[in-house]
Design a protein around this motif. Structure first.
Motif: not given
Length: 132
Positions: A1-5, A108-109, A116-121, A123-129
């Motif tokens: 999760m990323l937020g910025y200001s 992120n995409s 993380i295995g040459m995945l995007s963040p 794609a990695y999160e999706t692989s975990l779910s």
């Protein structure tokens, strides 16, 4: 999760806005996510604690002077600076915000990460779910 200001100076209000933005970007489903900043006053402030409490985030801070403790965040900002910020001149704050939005979406995409295995963040999160 990323937020910025973006601001002329860092403050607890700026951090609180970034937290709100990160939670909004995730559709609010962030309860029990760990927020792990450094020990700067803006992160230890009551306003930041309130933002975390409001969204059900768990705060975690390492020991003072342990520089590798927050290395993923430091690496992210170094990557942003070298791949985007130092390569462009932004005439307005709006241009900078638009460039950050675009780069973060790419990061992120589409940007692959060796850690993380040459995945995007995303794609990695999706692989975990899927694995769960």
């Amino acid at each position: 999760m990323l937020g910025y200001s973006i601001s002329d100076h860092i403050s607890a209000e700026m951090v609180s806005l970034a937290i709100d933005g990160a939670v909004a970007a995730r559709g609010g489903g962030c309860r029990d996510t760990i927020l792990h900043p450094d020990r700067g006053g803006e992160f230890t402030a009551h306003l930041t604690a309130q933002a975390c409490s409001r969204h059900g985030l768990r705060r975690s801070m390492g020991a003072t002077g342990v520089c590798w403790d927050n290395s993923p965040a430091e690496s992210f900002w170094s990557t942003f600076n070298h791949e985007e910020y130092y390569r462009h001149v932004y005439a307005t704050k709006a241009e900078l915000v638009a460039a950050m939005d675009k780069w973060i979406r790419f990061y992120n995409s589409g940007r692959r990460h060796s850690s993380i295995g040459m995945l995007s963040p995303d794609a990695y999160e999706t692989s975990l779910s899927v694995a769960a």
